[in-house]
Scaffold this motif. Structure first.
Motif, PDB file in Angstrom:
ATOM      1  N   ASP A 127       0.824  -1.203   0.000  1.00 17.29           N
ATOM      2  CA  ASP A 127       0.000   0.000   0.000  1.00 17.29           C
ATOM      3  C   ASP A 127       0.861   1.257   0.000  1.00 17.29           C
ATOM      4  O   ASP A 127       1.859   1.338   0.727  1.00 17.29           O
ATOM      5  N   SER A 128       0.476   2.239  -0.810  1.00 21.54           N
ATOM      6  CA  SER A 128       1.055   3.592  -0.800  1.00 21.54           C
ATOM      7  C   SER A 128       2.567   3.603  -0.967  1.00 21.54           C
ATOM      8  O   SER A 128       3.291   4.235  -0.199  1.00 21.54           O
ATOM      9  N   LEU A 129       3.039   2.922  -1.980  1.00 20.56           N
ATOM     10  CA  LEU A 129       4.467   2.856  -2.271  1.00 20.56           C
ATOM     11  C   LEU A 129       4.716   3.390  -3.679  1.00 20.56           C
ATOM     12  O   LEU A 129       3.941   3.123  -4.603  1.00 20.56           O
ATOM     13  N   MET A 130       5.794   4.164  -3.832  1.00 23.42           N
ATOM     14  CA  MET A 130       6.225   4.653  -5.148  1.00 23.42           C
ATOM     15  C   MET A 130       7.260   3.666  -5.677  1.00 23.42           C
ATOM     16  O   MET A 130       8.272   3.403  -5.012  1.00 23.42           O
ATOM     17  N   VAL A 131       7.015   3.107  -6.853  1.00 24.96           N
ATOM     18  CA  VAL A 131       7.940   2.187  -7.511  1.00 24.96           C
ATOM     19  C   VAL A 131       8.425   2.893  -8.768  1.00 24.96           C
ATOM     20  O   VAL A 131       7.627   3.215  -9.644  1.00 24.96           O
ATOM     21  N   ARG A 132       9.724   3.157  -8.846  1.00 26.32           N
ATOM     22  CA  ARG A 132      10.244   3.970  -9.937  1.00 26.32           C
ATOM     23  C   ARG A 132      11.385   3.263 -10.669  1.00 26.32           C
ATOM     24  O   ARG A 132      12.341   2.802 -10.063  1.00 26.32           O
ATOM     25  N   SER A 133      11.262   3.235 -11.986  1.00 26.56           N
ATOM     26  CA  SER A 133      12.343   2.757 -12.835  1.00 26.56           C
ATOM     27  C   SER A 133      13.380   3.861 -12.953  1.00 26.56           C
ATOM     28  O   SER A 133      13.032   5.026 -13.138  1.00 26.56           O
ATOM     29  N   LEU A 134      14.634   3.504 -12.857  1.00 23.79           N
ATOM     30  CA  LEU A 134      15.716   4.465 -13.094  1.00 23.79           C
ATOM     31  C   LEU A 134      16.145   4.373 -14.550  1.00 23.79           C
ATOM     32  O   LEU A 134      15.829   3.408 -15.240  1.00 23.79           O
ATOM     33  N   GLY A 135      16.888   5.363 -15.029  1.00 21.02           N
ATOM     34  CA  GLY A 135      17.353   5.374 -16.416  1.00 21.02           C
ATOM     35  C   GLY A 135      17.852   4.009 -16.829  1.00 21.02           C
ATOM     36  O   GLY A 135      18.700   3.426 -16.173  1.00 21.02           O
ATOM     37  N   ASN A 136      17.303   3.471 -17.875  1.00 23.05           N
ATOM     38  CA  ASN A 136      17.587   2.100 -18.240  1.00 23.05           C
ATOM     39  C   ASN A 136      17.551   1.994 -19.758  1.00 23.05           C
ATOM     40  O   ASN A 136      16.498   2.071 -20.355  1.00 23.05           O
ATOM     41  N   SER A 137      18.695   1.830 -20.348  1.00 28.47           N
ATOM     42  CA  SER A 137      18.749   1.786 -21.807  1.00 28.47           C
ATOM     43  C   SER A 137      18.413   0.417 -22.377  1.00 28.47           C
ATOM     44  O   SER A 137      18.170   0.280 -23.562  1.00 28.47           O
ATOM     45  N   ASN A 138      18.399  -0.651 -21.534  1.00 27.49           N
ATOM     46  CA  ASN A 138      18.123  -1.968 -22.106  1.00 27.49           C
ATOM     47  C   ASN A 138      16.628  -2.224 -22.304  1.00 27.49           C
ATOM     48  O   ASN A 138      16.245  -3.149 -22.997  1.00 27.49           O
ATOM     49  N   GLY A 139      15.780  -1.402 -21.680  1.00 29.38           N
ATOM     50  CA  GLY A 139      14.348  -1.521 -21.908  1.00 29.38           C
ATOM     51  C   GLY A 139      13.655  -2.656 -21.201  1.00 29.38           C
ATOM     52  O   GLY A 139      12.466  -2.847 -21.377  1.00 29.38           O
ATOM     53  N   TYR A 140      14.353  -3.427 -20.396  1.00 27.81           N
ATOM     54  CA  TYR A 140      13.734  -4.534 -19.675  1.00 27.81           C
ATOM     55  C   TYR A 140      13.456  -4.094 -18.248  1.00 27.81           C
ATOM     56  O   TYR A 140      14.362  -4.040 -17.422  1.00 27.81           O
ATOM     57  N   CYS A 141      12.209  -3.775 -17.959  1.00 22.04           N
ATOM     58  CA  CYS A 141      11.877  -3.342 -16.611  1.00 22.04           C
ATOM     59  C   CYS A 141      10.405  -3.605 -16.334  1.00 22.04           C
ATOM     60  O   CYS A 141       9.544  -3.311 -17.174  1.00 22.04           O
ATOM     61  N   ILE A 142      10.132  -4.169 -15.180  1.00 22.19           N
ATOM     62  CA  ILE A 142       8.766  -4.373 -14.706  1.00 22.19           C
ATOM     63  C   ILE A 142       8.698  -3.772 -13.315  1.00 22.19           C
ATOM     64  O   ILE A 142       9.512  -4.098 -12.450  1.00 22.19           O
ATOM     65  N   GLY A 143       7.739  -2.894 -13.088  1.00 24.34           N
ATOM     66  CA  GLY A 143       7.603  -2.267 -11.770  1.00 24.34           C
ATOM     67  C   GLY A 143       7.316  -3.303 -10.691  1.00 24.34           C
ATOM     68  O   GLY A 143       8.075  -3.472  -9.748  1.00 24.34           O
ATOM     69  N   VAL A 144       6.198  -4.014 -10.826  1.00 25.74           N
ATOM     70  CA  VAL A 144       5.812  -5.053  -9.869  1.00 25.74           C
ATOM     71  C   VAL A 144       5.379  -6.271 -10.674  1.00 25.74           C
ATOM     72  O   VAL A 144       4.564  -6.155 -11.590  1.00 25.74           O
ATOM     73  N   LEU A 155      -2.135  -4.574  -4.700  1.00 28.05           N
ATOM     74  CA  LEU A 155      -1.453  -3.281  -4.702  1.00 28.05           C
ATOM     75  C   LEU A 155      -2.543  -2.235  -4.513  1.00 28.05           C
ATOM     76  O   LEU A 155      -3.522  -2.227  -5.264  1.00 28.05           O
ATOM     77  N   THR A 156      -2.386  -1.370  -3.522  1.00 30.12           N
ATOM     78  CA  THR A 156      -3.361  -0.315  -3.322  1.00 30.12           C
ATOM     79  C   THR A 156      -2.645   1.016  -3.163  1.00 30.12           C
ATOM     80  O   THR A 156      -1.617   1.094  -2.486  1.00 30.12           O
ATOM     81  N   HIS A 157      -3.150   2.027  -3.790  1.00 30.38           N
ATOM     82  CA  HIS A 157      -2.626   3.394  -3.692  1.00 30.38           C
ATOM     83  C   HIS A 157      -1.144   3.487  -4.042  1.00 30.38           C
ATOM     84  O   HIS A 157      -0.445   4.349  -3.529  1.00 30.38           O
ATOM     85  N   CYS A 158      -0.653   2.617  -4.891  1.00 27.84           N
ATOM     86  CA  CYS A 158       0.754   2.647  -5.312  1.00 27.84           C
ATOM     87  C   CYS A 158       0.878   3.437  -6.614  1.00 27.84           C
ATOM     88  O   CYS A 158      -0.058   3.487  -7.412  1.00 27.84           O
ATOM     89  N   PHE A 159       2.036   4.045  -6.820  1.00 27.04           N
ATOM     90  CA  PHE A 159       2.326   4.754  -8.059  1.00 27.04           C
ATOM     91  C   PHE A 159       3.527   4.080  -8.691  1.00 27.04           C
ATOM     92  O   PHE A 159       4.574   3.951  -8.043  1.00 27.04           O
ATOM     93  N   ILE A 160       3.384   3.649  -9.928  1.00 28.56           N
ATOM     94  CA  ILE A 160       4.468   2.970 -10.629  1.00 28.56           C
ATOM     95  C   ILE A 160       4.907   3.862 -11.779  1.00 28.56           C
ATOM     96  O   ILE A 160       4.133   4.118 -12.705  1.00 28.56           O
ATOM     97  N   ASP A 161       6.139   4.353 -11.706  1.00 26.43           N
ATOM     98  CA  ASP A 161       6.670   5.323 -12.674  1.00 26.43           C
ATOM     99  C   ASP A 161       7.699   4.640 -13.565  1.00 26.43           C
ATOM    100  O   ASP A 161       8.783   4.294 -13.115  1.00 26.43           O
ATOM    101  N   GLY A 175       4.335  -1.799 -16.153  1.00 28.20           N
ATOM    102  CA  GLY A 175       4.147  -1.349 -14.779  1.00 28.20           C
ATOM    103  C   GLY A 175       3.868  -2.527 -13.870  1.00 28.20           C
ATOM    104  O   GLY A 175       4.456  -2.673 -12.812  1.00 28.20           O
ATOM    105  N   ILE A 176       2.964  -3.404 -14.299  1.00 28.63           N
ATOM    106  CA  ILE A 176       2.583  -4.589 -13.531  1.00 28.63           C
ATOM    107  C   ILE A 176       2.564  -5.779 -14.485  1.00 28.63           C
ATOM    108  O   ILE A 176       2.053  -5.680 -15.600  1.00 28.63           O
ATOM    109  N   SER A 177       3.110  -6.904 -14.036  1.00 28.39           N
ATOM    110  CA  SER A 177       3.115  -8.124 -14.828  1.00 28.39           C
ATOM    111  C   SER A 177       2.551  -9.263 -13.994  1.00 28.39           C
ATOM    112  O   SER A 177       2.918  -9.433 -12.837  1.00 28.39           O
TER     113      SER A 177
END
Length: 185
Positions: A127-144, A155-161, A175-177
């Protein structure tokens, strides 16, 4: 709790010896109750300095409901975390992670694209967590990502950037998988 005795039999003297009873507590040391995650305070029995340390403690199992409160104003937490299957979690013994607006962020890789991964974790609420990707040139990223047999999670009240990703053609981000990201790569 289980009690044991040792019985020793000597074939030369046809005698035997029985030890005193010892009791083994199987639930001792399992998490139950309220804990904090605060990287600005030292690690103690009730404070974890990272999400990874909290996940490691959960891997031993729980004996009651568990709540992790991320200290307001702590962080950001620069890590990837994988929450395991947690022995003892159930409809009654739930796991709750109150993010209190804190940020967890990371660069990821093709081999480990998840910033937060629930790997067979059941009955967990984030709940209420910010999940943020950092600069990533390989393009492989999943928030949660929810993998393996993860069930009854939320997941409740979370922000996935994911805005830092610059996706070259053919690579993945989400963002979510739900499911195994190994099948996507």
């Amino acid at each position: 709790n289980t009690q044991f005795r040792l019985r020793t039999i000597c074939s030369f003297s046809s005698g035997q010896s029985v030890s005193n009873t010892i009791t083994v507590n199987t639930g001792a040391g399992l998490l139950s109750g309220m804990y904090t995650i605060n990287n600005n305070s030292p690690s103690t029995v009730t404070n974890f300095t990272s999400f990874t340390a909290a996940a490691a403690a959960l891997s031993c199992g729980i004996s009651g409901p568990v709540t992790f409160n991320v200290a307001p104003g702590s962080g950001p937490y620069e890590e990837q975390v994988k929450f395991p299957e947690v022995p003892g979690s159930s409809l009654v013994n739930k796991i709750r992670l109150n993010g209190n607006g804190a940020e967890i962020r990371s660069q990821t890789s093709m081999a480990e694209p998840g910033i937060i991964t629930l790997e067979g974790t059941d009955y967990m609420t984030i709940d209420s967590l910010m999940v943020r990707s950092l600069g990533n040139s390989n393009g492989y990223c999943i928030g949660v990502t929810f993998r393996d047999t993860s069930r009854y999670d939320s997941l409740t009240h979370c922000f996935i950037d994911m805005s830092s990703l610059q996706l070259p053609g053919g690579n993945f981000s989400a963002g979510i998988s739900l499911g195994s990201y190994n099948n996507m790569i």
